[in-house]
Scaffold this motif. Sequence first.
Motif, PDB file in Angstrom:
ATOM      1  N   LEU A 169       1.041  -1.377  -0.052  1.00 39.20           N
ATOM      2  CA  LEU A 169       0.047   0.053   0.050  1.00 39.20           C
ATOM      3  C   LEU A 169       0.939   1.129  -0.032  1.00 39.20           C
ATOM      4  O   LEU A 169       0.532   2.487  -0.687  1.00 39.20           O
ATOM      5  N   GLU A 170       1.976   1.079   0.555  1.00 40.27           N
ATOM      6  CA  GLU A 170       2.980   2.157   0.753  1.00 40.27           C
ATOM      7  C   GLU A 170       3.486   2.703  -0.511  1.00 40.27           C
ATOM      8  O   GLU A 170       3.982   3.817  -1.068  1.00 40.27           O
ATOM      9  N   THR A 171       3.381   1.858  -1.870  1.00 44.94           N
ATOM     10  CA  THR A 171       3.660   2.136  -3.267  1.00 44.94           C
ATOM     11  C   THR A 171       2.989   3.073  -3.564  1.00 44.94           C
ATOM     12  O   THR A 171       3.438   3.751  -4.726  1.00 44.94           O
ATOM     13  N   GLY A 172       1.861   3.300  -3.225  1.00 39.62           N
ATOM     14  CA  GLY A 172       0.604   4.148  -3.789  1.00 39.62           C
ATOM     15  C   GLY A 172       0.047   3.528  -5.141  1.00 39.62           C
ATOM     16  O   GLY A 172      -1.013   4.219  -5.827  1.00 39.62           O
ATOM     17  N   ASP A 173       0.313   2.249  -5.469  1.00 41.08           N
ATOM     18  CA  ASP A 173       0.122   1.912  -6.706  1.00 41.08           C
ATOM     19  C   ASP A 173      -1.150   0.944  -6.346  1.00 41.08           C
ATOM     20  O   ASP A 173      -1.408   0.491  -4.982  1.00 41.08           O
ATOM     21  N   ALA A 174      -2.284   0.590  -7.154  1.00 39.69           N
ATOM     22  CA  ALA A 174      -3.271  -0.428  -7.014  1.00 39.69           C
ATOM     23  C   ALA A 174      -2.629  -1.620  -6.894  1.00 39.69           C
ATOM     24  O   ALA A 174      -1.811  -1.994  -7.614  1.00 39.69           O
ATOM     25  N   VAL A 175      -3.454  -2.665  -6.130  1.00 40.83           N
ATOM     26  CA  VAL A 175      -2.786  -3.810  -5.793  1.00 40.83           C
ATOM     27  C   VAL A 175      -4.230  -5.009  -6.019  1.00 40.83           C
ATOM     28  O   VAL A 175      -5.086  -4.632  -5.708  1.00 40.83           O
TER      29      VAL A 175
END
Length: 254
Positions: A169-175
């Motif tokens: 979640l810290e990447t800021g990308d959708a998962v």
Amino acid sequence: MSSKKNRLVIPSPCRYTIDVAALYIVGTPIGNLGDITFRALETFKNADIIACEDTRHTLELLTHFEIRKPLISCRAQNEEKAAEKIIALLEKDQNVAYASDAGTPGISDPGAVLAELVRKAGYSVVPVPGPSAFAALVSVAGSGGKTLIFEGFLSPSPGKRRRRLRELLETGDAVVLYESPFRIVKLLTDLADIAGDRRVVIGRELTKLHEEILDATAAELRDTFASRDSIKGEFAVFVSGTKKIQLSDESTDN
């Protein structure tokens, strides 16, 4: 008279035959048998041997389409040993089709080790694309952004699950995650604690009779499933990213 642009044009050649001494990685339905492709069926029909994650499961699929072929097991627990047997078959100029229980092999399913070992042995590994819970959910979730992380199943250990979830979640990308009915509430609880404002889309029993697609916050979805007497089916979970979607120069060209 209809114009050409309104006619369906099938590219030529439309090849369904398969080559000798090659491994075909075949995508199969994740629920709805109508999602099987013509090419998948023809590949099965023309294969000398069909390797599969669970011979009983694949036998049901093949029987439905009136296909009879010798089957060998190739599951996560015996994938390297099975690969040796499959390579021996390829050495005898036989072709092999491989299918996991559902969806596309190698995506949170056995198949990746097999494909690697067969290619290292010098034989062709040919994709026969098909259904995938990952692709099915993303296609209806929306707002994926330019980057999408597919993680599959997280660790069942609470501590490891939360640590990895926080990293993703810290990447800021959708998962996109996969989860079982036994741990879905725990996953949604972790999501609510770590990133309660993220939009979450859940696909349960995708393409099956009781398909369910829900779009809400993690806390709302946690409460929804926690209130049910029982939870059944496999889950695909889309967690929205925080990065703004920017159109590329190519996408804005007219």
